[in-house]
Enzyme design. Sequence first.
Site, PDB file in Angstrom:
ATOM      1  NE  ARG A  72      -3.907  -2.302   1.806  1.00 51.69           N
ATOM      2  CZ  ARG A  72      -3.956  -3.449   2.495  1.00 51.69           C
ATOM      3  NH1 ARG A  72      -3.161  -3.657   3.520  1.00 51.69           N
ATOM      4  NH2 ARG A  72      -4.824  -4.379   2.146  1.00 51.69           N
ATOM      5  NE  ARG A 171     -10.291  -3.822   2.455  1.00 52.31           N
ATOM      6  CZ  ARG A 171      -9.061  -3.477   2.849  1.00 52.31           C
ATOM      7  NH1 ARG A 171      -8.920  -2.536   3.755  1.00 52.31           N
ATOM      8  NH2 ARG A 171      -8.004  -4.053   2.362  1.00 52.31           N
TER       9      ARG A 171
HETATM   10  P1  ADP Z   1      -7.005  -2.221  -2.644  1.00 51.13           P
HETATM   11  O1  ADP Z   1      -6.500  -1.943  -4.027  1.00 51.13           O
HETATM   12  O2  ADP Z   1      -6.857  -3.663  -2.227  1.00 51.13           O
HETATM   13  O3  ADP Z   1      -8.395  -1.668  -2.427  1.00 51.13           O
HETATM   14  P2  ADP Z   1      -5.808  -0.033  -1.167  1.00 51.13           P
HETATM   15  O4  ADP Z   1      -7.090   0.695  -0.933  1.00 51.13           O
HETATM   16  O5  ADP Z   1      -4.863  -0.131  -0.043  1.00 51.13           O
HETATM   17  O6  ADP Z   1      -6.023  -1.536  -1.621  1.00 51.13           O
HETATM   18  O7  ADP Z   1      -5.093   0.639  -2.402  1.00 51.13           O
HETATM   19  C1  ADP Z   1      -3.868   0.173  -2.897  1.00 51.13           C
HETATM   20  C2  ADP Z   1      -3.011   1.315  -3.320  1.00 51.13           C
HETATM   21  O8  ADP Z   1      -3.664   2.062  -4.369  1.00 51.13           O
HETATM   22  C3  ADP Z   1      -2.749   2.374  -2.250  1.00 51.13           C
HETATM   23  O9  ADP Z   1      -1.732   2.087  -1.369  1.00 51.13           O
HETATM   24  C4  ADP Z   1      -2.362   3.579  -3.103  1.00 51.13           C
HETATM   25  O10 ADP Z   1      -1.059   3.475  -3.554  1.00 51.13           O
HETATM   26  C5  ADP Z   1      -3.315   3.425  -4.276  1.00 51.13           C
HETATM   27  N1  ADP Z   1      -4.508   4.266  -4.001  1.00 51.13           N
HETATM   28  C6  ADP Z   1      -5.499   4.007  -3.147  1.00 51.13           C
HETATM   29  N2  ADP Z   1      -6.393   4.997  -3.124  1.00 51.13           N
HETATM   30  C7  ADP Z   1      -5.951   5.923  -3.962  1.00 51.13           C
HETATM   31  C8  ADP Z   1      -6.423   7.200  -4.358  1.00 51.13           C
HETATM   32  N3  ADP Z   1      -7.542   7.728  -3.854  1.00 51.13           N
HETATM   33  N4  ADP Z   1      -5.697   7.901  -5.244  1.00 51.13           N
HETATM   34  C9  ADP Z   1      -4.569   7.377  -5.743  1.00 51.13           C
HETATM   35  N5  ADP Z   1      -4.069   6.164  -5.401  1.00 51.13           N
HETATM   36  C10 ADP Z   1      -4.746   5.451  -4.526  1.00 51.13           C
HETATM   37  O1  F6P Z   2      -8.720  -6.873   1.261  1.00 51.20           O
HETATM   38  C1  F6P Z   2      -8.236  -8.121   1.643  1.00 51.20           C
HETATM   39  C2  F6P Z   2      -8.119  -8.215   3.141  1.00 51.20           C
HETATM   40  O2  F6P Z   2      -7.588  -9.478   3.481  1.00 51.20           O
HETATM   41  C3  F6P Z   2      -9.424  -7.943   3.920  1.00 51.20           C
HETATM   42  O3  F6P Z   2     -10.278  -9.054   3.915  1.00 51.20           O
HETATM   43  C4  F6P Z   2      -8.896  -7.573   5.269  1.00 51.20           C
HETATM   44  O4  F6P Z   2      -9.783  -6.705   5.934  1.00 51.20           O
HETATM   45  C5  F6P Z   2      -7.610  -6.845   4.949  1.00 51.20           C
HETATM   46  O5  F6P Z   2      -7.242  -7.220   3.630  1.00 51.20           O
HETATM   47  C6  F6P Z   2      -6.472  -7.160   5.873  1.00 51.20           C
HETATM   48  O6  F6P Z   2      -5.420  -6.358   5.526  1.00 51.20           O
HETATM   49  P1  F6P Z   2      -3.931  -6.562   6.074  1.00 51.20           P
HETATM   50  O7  F6P Z   2      -3.304  -7.648   5.251  1.00 51.20           O
HETATM   51  O8  F6P Z   2      -3.287  -5.241   5.852  1.00 51.20           O
HETATM   52  O9  F6P Z   2      -4.029  -6.962   7.502  1.00 51.20           O
END
Ligand code: ADP
Ligand code: F6P
Length: 322
Positions: A72, A171
Site C-alpha cells: 500500500r 473487509r
Molecule cells: P485495494 O486496491 O486492495 O483496495 P488499497 O485501498 O490499499 O487496496 O489501495 C492500494 C493502493 O492504491 C494504495 O496504497 C495507493 O497506492 C493506491 N490508491 C489508493 N487509493 C488511492 C487514491 N484515492 N488515489 C490514488 N491512489 C490510490
Molecule cells: O482486502 C483483503 C483483506 O484481506 C481484507 O479481507 C482484510 O480486511 C484486509 O485485507 C487485511 O489487511 P492486512 O493484510 O493489511 O491486515
Amino acid sequence: MKTIGVLTSGGDAPGMNAAIRAVVRTAISLGMNVKGIRRGYNGLIEGDVIDLDLRSVSDIIHRGGTFLYTARSPKFKTEEGIALAVENCKKLGIEGIVVIGGDGSYRGARDLSNHGIPCVGIPGTIDNDISSTDYTIGFDTAMNTAVEMVDRIRDTAQSHDRCSVVEVMGRHAGFIAVQTGIAVGATSILIPEIEPDLDAIIEKMKNSNKTGKKHFIIVVAEGVNIEGGVDAIAKKIESETGIESRATVLGHVQRGGSPTVRDRVCATELGNAAVHLLNHGIGNRVVGYKDGGLVNYDIFEALNMEKSLDFDMVEVAHETSI
Ligand code: ADP
Ligand code: F6P
C-alpha cells in the site's frame, strides 16, 4: 504500444501470479515487451522495475501471493508521488500498465491514466467487493480455505457439543461470510450489510437444541460491528444458552495458498483481456465479469458503480439452518 508494465497492489490474493503470467505471455504473443513493477505503486515511484520474459513467469500459475510483491503506497496518493511515477514510466519506456488489485488500486490507475499513462485494472482481492465485477480473483480460493478450516473446527465442536463462532475476512462486505456460511451449514451468518441480532441467534440455538442439535457454527464477517468481536459473541452465547462456546479468527490463512481452478482460469482470462485492450491503445478501463460474461468499463464509471449482496442467498442460508 511496444512496452507495458504490470503491478500488483493492495492486499494480495491467490491467483495474482496466474494473472501476471497471463499478462506477460499475452503481451509477448502480441509482440510487446513487459516490465514487472515491484511492490505496487512504490515500485513505480522508486524505479524498482524488472524485465519479464516468457520464462520469468514459469512455475507461478499454482502459487499463492504475488511474485512481484505488493504494497500500500501512501506516497502514490500525493501529486509528488504520481509525478515521480510518470517520470519513471517515461524513463523506462513504459507506455501502459496493467494494475491488479482492488478499488484503491483502481483509483491509482485512474490517476495514472489521467496523467497520460493508460492503465487497465484487473480485479484482485479475496473480498469480492469490487462493484464493477461479479467476481474478483482470489475469492474462490479464500472461501475454499475458510470452508476447510471451519470443517476442522466443526469436528472438535461436534465432539465437545460446543458452539464455535468463527470470524472470516471480507473487509466491509459479507460476500465471503455468506457463501462460506452456506457451505459449512452455519446456524447463523452475521454480515455488515444486516444489523446483527444476537438475541435472535440465541433463540434459534435454543430451539434447535430442543430438536436435538448439540453443536453449532456461527460465521461472522470481520466487518460486523459488535464490541469485543467474536470473543464477546461466544461469551454471550455461552452465558445465555449454557452451551460451551469458543471463538476463532481465521485471519490471513484465507489470503494464502494455491489458487483454485476458478481463480487460475479467471486470472488467465482477465490478464489476457487487459493486454488486448492496451494493445489496441485503449486505457483507463477495468476488466471483469457481469452476468457470466467478460466486460470492460471506464475506470471512473467503474468506481461509481454499486454492488449488493445476493440477499436471496442470505434467506436460503436462514431457511436451511433451523
Ligand atoms: P485495494 O486496491 O486492495 O483496495 P488499497 O485501498 O490499499 O487496496 O489501495 C492500494 C493502493 O492504491 C494504495 O496504497 C495507493 O497506492 C493506491 N490508491 C489508493 N487509493 C488511492 C487514491 N484515492 N488515489 C490514488 N491512489 C490510490
Ligand atoms: O482486502 C483483503 C483483506 O484481506 C481484507 O479481507 C482484510 O480486511 C484486509 O485485507 C487485511 O489487511 P492486512 O493484510 O493489511 O491486515
